[in-house]
Design an enzyme around this catalytic site. Structure first.
Site, short mmCIF file in Angstrom:
data_model
loop_
_atom_site.label_atom_id
_atom_site.label_comp_id
_atom_site.label_asym_id
_atom_site.label_seq_id
_atom_site.Cartn_x
_atom_site.Cartn_y
_atom_site.Cartn_z
N ILE A 103 0.41 13.26 6.81
CA ILE A 103 -0.30 13.58 5.57
C ILE A 103 -1.67 14.08 6.07
O ILE A 103 -2.26 15.03 5.30
CB ILE A 103 -0.35 12.10 4.45
CG1 ILE A 103 0.92 11.63 4.22
CG2 ILE A 103 -1.40 11.95 3.69
CD1 ILE A 103 1.01 10.28 3.40
N ALA A 141 -5.20 6.80 9.35
CA ALA A 141 -5.02 6.07 10.56
C ALA A 141 -4.04 5.13 10.40
O ALA A 141 -4.98 4.12 9.67
CB ALA A 141 -5.74 6.52 11.67
N ALA A 142 -2.73 4.84 10.60
CA ALA A 142 -2.33 3.60 10.95
C ALA A 142 -1.07 3.51 11.76
O ALA A 142 -0.58 4.68 11.94
CB ALA A 142 -1.87 3.28 9.37
N TYR A 159 2.68 -5.03 7.77
CA TYR A 159 2.08 -3.85 7.35
C TYR A 159 1.70 -3.97 6.09
O TYR A 159 0.61 -3.43 5.48
CB TYR A 159 3.35 -2.68 7.41
CG TYR A 159 3.27 -1.51 6.95
CD1 TYR A 159 2.33 -0.50 7.62
CD2 TYR A 159 3.47 -1.01 5.53
CE1 TYR A 159 1.96 0.86 7.11
CE2 TYR A 159 3.20 0.20 5.15
CZ TYR A 159 2.67 1.21 5.86
OH TYR A 159 2.15 2.38 5.31
N ASN A 204 7.07 7.25 -1.78
CA ASN A 204 7.72 7.91 -0.48
C ASN A 204 7.49 9.61 -0.59
O ASN A 204 8.03 10.24 -1.15
CB ASN A 204 9.31 7.62 -0.81
CG ASN A 204 9.87 6.23 -0.47
OD1 ASN A 204 9.43 5.54 -1.48
ND2 ASN A 204 10.29 5.90 0.51
N ARG A 263 14.16 5.73 -5.19
CA ARG A 263 13.08 5.96 -4.77
C ARG A 263 12.12 6.93 -5.45
O ARG A 263 12.89 7.92 -6.10
CB ARG A 263 12.82 6.29 -3.21
CG ARG A 263 13.46 5.32 -2.17
CD ARG A 263 12.64 3.88 -2.33
NE ARG A 263 13.29 2.96 -1.20
CZ ARG A 263 13.94 1.98 -1.86
NH1 ARG A 263 14.40 1.75 -3.07
NH2 ARG A 263 14.41 1.27 -0.80
N1 LIG Z 1 4.42 8.86 4.62
C1 LIG Z 1 4.46 7.97 3.65
O1 LIG Z 1 5.33 7.96 2.80
C2 LIG Z 1 3.42 6.93 3.32
C3 LIG Z 1 3.72 5.87 2.41
C4 LIG Z 1 2.83 4.60 2.42
C5 LIG Z 1 1.89 4.87 3.10
N2 LIG Z 1 1.45 5.62 3.89
C6 LIG Z 1 0.27 5.53 4.97
O2 LIG Z 1 -0.33 6.90 4.97
C7 LIG Z 1 -1.03 7.01 6.22
C8 LIG Z 1 -0.67 8.48 6.79
O3 LIG Z 1 0.75 8.24 6.90
P1 LIG Z 1 1.69 9.48 7.63
O4 LIG Z 1 2.92 9.41 6.76
O5 LIG Z 1 0.91 10.59 7.81
O6 LIG Z 1 1.97 8.52 9.13
P2 LIG Z 1 1.76 9.36 10.29
O7 LIG Z 1 2.35 8.33 11.54
O8 LIG Z 1 2.29 10.75 10.62
O9 LIG Z 1 -0.03 9.57 10.76
C9 LIG Z 1 -0.68 8.29 11.07
C10 LIG Z 1 -1.43 9.12 12.22
O10 LIG Z 1 -2.35 7.87 12.63
C11 LIG Z 1 -2.45 8.06 14.09
N3 LIG Z 1 -2.82 6.93 14.55
C12 LIG Z 1 -1.99 5.75 14.59
N4 LIG Z 1 -2.77 4.61 15.15
C13 LIG Z 1 -4.14 5.27 15.54
C14 LIG Z 1 -5.11 4.55 16.25
N5 LIG Z 1 -5.04 3.47 16.61
N6 LIG Z 1 -6.30 5.33 16.48
C15 LIG Z 1 -6.26 6.69 15.82
N7 LIG Z 1 -5.09 7.26 15.35
C16 LIG Z 1 -3.95 6.67 15.24
C17 LIG Z 1 -1.08 8.94 14.44
O11 LIG Z 1 -1.17 9.30 15.70
C18 LIG Z 1 -0.89 9.71 13.45
O12 LIG Z 1 -1.33 10.78 13.45
C19 LIG Z 1 -0.87 5.95 6.80
O13 LIG Z 1 -1.90 5.05 6.57
C20 LIG Z 1 0.33 5.20 6.34
O14 LIG Z 1 0.20 3.99 6.40
C21 LIG Z 1 2.28 6.74 4.36
#
Ligand SMILES: NC(=O)c1ccc[n+]([C@@H]2O[C@H](COP(=O)([O-])OP(=O)(O)OC[C@H]3O[C@@H](n4cnc5c(N)ncnc54)[C@H](O)[C@@H]3O)[C@@H](O)[C@H]2O)c1
Length: 316
Positions: free
Chosen positions: A13, A76-77, A145, A174, A218
């Site tokens: 994202i 970031a997560a 989580y 999603n 979903r």
């Molecule tokens: N993709 C989805 O459908 C979805 C749904 C609900 C929530 N989210 C939330 O949206 C956010 C982005 O999700 P995403 O799908 O892009 O996931 P993703 O894993 O592609 O992106 C998360 C980014 O955070 C970075 N990261 C992880 N731990 C880190 C740390 N300790 N320090 C620095 N960087 C760190 C990872 O390298 C990654 O680039 C997250 O917070 C996730 O929980 C995503």
């Protein structure tokens, strides 16, 4: 030129958001590349990439005390629910502790911030079966989580009330699309399915294991619509101190999803049906009226989003 900080900005994202914003803003990204990839980013003179861990608080302090940002998107997560179940302490540090540290630094060093947007998740609603979910639906987080996401949300909303930090929260349903990491355990069913179709196209044998009757459904939202929503949260005054569902308001069953992909690929995916998994959420659907009230309109049907996504993938 306005400036923006995106934590996790080379992930799925975050990179889509960064690539959109870097056309007209200074974009700083901090990411430890645990899941993100530099190749996701369209690097230009507006983009500054910092490889770093958001739990490295001296690094974060240096960043926030040196530069003034107009917007911060905290994405970031450790985005894997399964990881959080396996390693609750480690994921708590990244998914919750780092959030309150970031808030503290914003409070101390970012008096001119226009918005801090936090990425939460529909997982905070848990397994309670009533749909669609409004932002006032019952919260029943059932994994570390989801607990960390909900706790972070509470801190974000309170930071507005207590310290006047202009925060807003996105609860993603999603999300799918370009730059989604197929190796991420969180990528979910669309990535798993695309891997199977890829194998079939390469004339390898592949079958998809479907748990239950395939009627589990979903709310799949395409990444460009998510970026649209995130910009609304950053720009709209009525977003401040509020939480918003990020979904299309449409539900698709797994059987329907496979049907759409069969049509796009002109292949019939072999499916092995096995018993439903205990604890799997049967139906998930967003009521997105609150986000719509900011001007949000999803521009992609699932069919359209999947077609764009599939066309962007190498080897498909
Ligand atoms: N993709 C989805 O459908 C979805 C749904 C609900 C929530 N989210 C939330 O949206 C956010 C982005 O999700 P995403 O799908 O892009 O996931 P993703 O894993 O592609 O992106 C998360 C980014 O955070 C970075 N990261 C992880 N731990 C880190 C740390 N300790 N320090 C620095 N960087 C760190 C990872 O390298 C990654 O680039 C997250 O917070 C996730 O929980 C995503």
């Amino acid at each position: 030129m306005e400036s923006v900080l995106i934590t996790g900005g080379s992930g799925f994202i975050g990179s889509n958001l960064a690539n959109h914003l870097s056309k007209s803003m200074k974009v700083t990204i901090i990411d430890d590349l645990s899941m993100g990839r530099i190749e996701n980013l369209q690097i230009n003179e507006n983009v500054k990439f910092i490889e770093g861990n958001i739990c490295d608080y001296s690094k974060l302090e240096e960043l926030l005390s040196t530069y003034s940002f107009d917007y911060i998107f905290h994405l970031a997560a450790i985005a894997s629910v399964a990881d959080s179940v396996e390693h609750p302490l480690e994921t708590n540090r990244v998914n919750f502790e780092a959030t309150i540290h970031l808030l503290e630094l914003v409070k101390n060093y970012q008096p001119n911030l226009k918005r801090l947007v936090f990425s939460s998740s529909a997982s905070v609603y848990g397994n309670e079966p009533t749909i669609p979910k409004t932002e006032l639906s019952q919260i029943l987080p059932q994994t570390p989580y989801a607990v960390d996401k909900f706790a972070s949300e509470c801190y974000l909303i309170n930071a507005y009330k207590l310290y006047n930090i202009p925060t807003a929260v996105a609860r993603f349903f999603n999300v799918y699309g370009v730059n989604q990491n197929p190796n991420s355990p969180y990528s979910g069913v669309i990535s798993i399915l695309l891997d199977k179709y890829q194998a079939i196209l390469q004339e390898k044998s592949a079958k998809f294991t479907l748990f239950g009757d395939g009627n589990q459904s979903r709310d799949f939202i395409y990444i460009d619509d998510v970026v649209q929503g995130l910009l609304l949260l950053a720009q709209s005054n009525s977003a401040v101190g509020n939480i918003f569902n990020f979904g299309t308001g449409n539900m698709t069953t797994l059987n329907e999803l496979i049907g759409i992909l069969d049509t796009i690929f002109q292949k019939n995916l072999p499916v092995e049906r096995v018993a439903a998994r205990k604890g799997d959420i049967e139906k998930s659907l967003a009521d997105n009226k609150k986000l719509r009230s900011l001007g949000f309109t999803p521009n992609y049907t699932l069919n359209e989003g999947l077609s764009v996504y599939v066309n962007s993938l190498d080897g498909l």
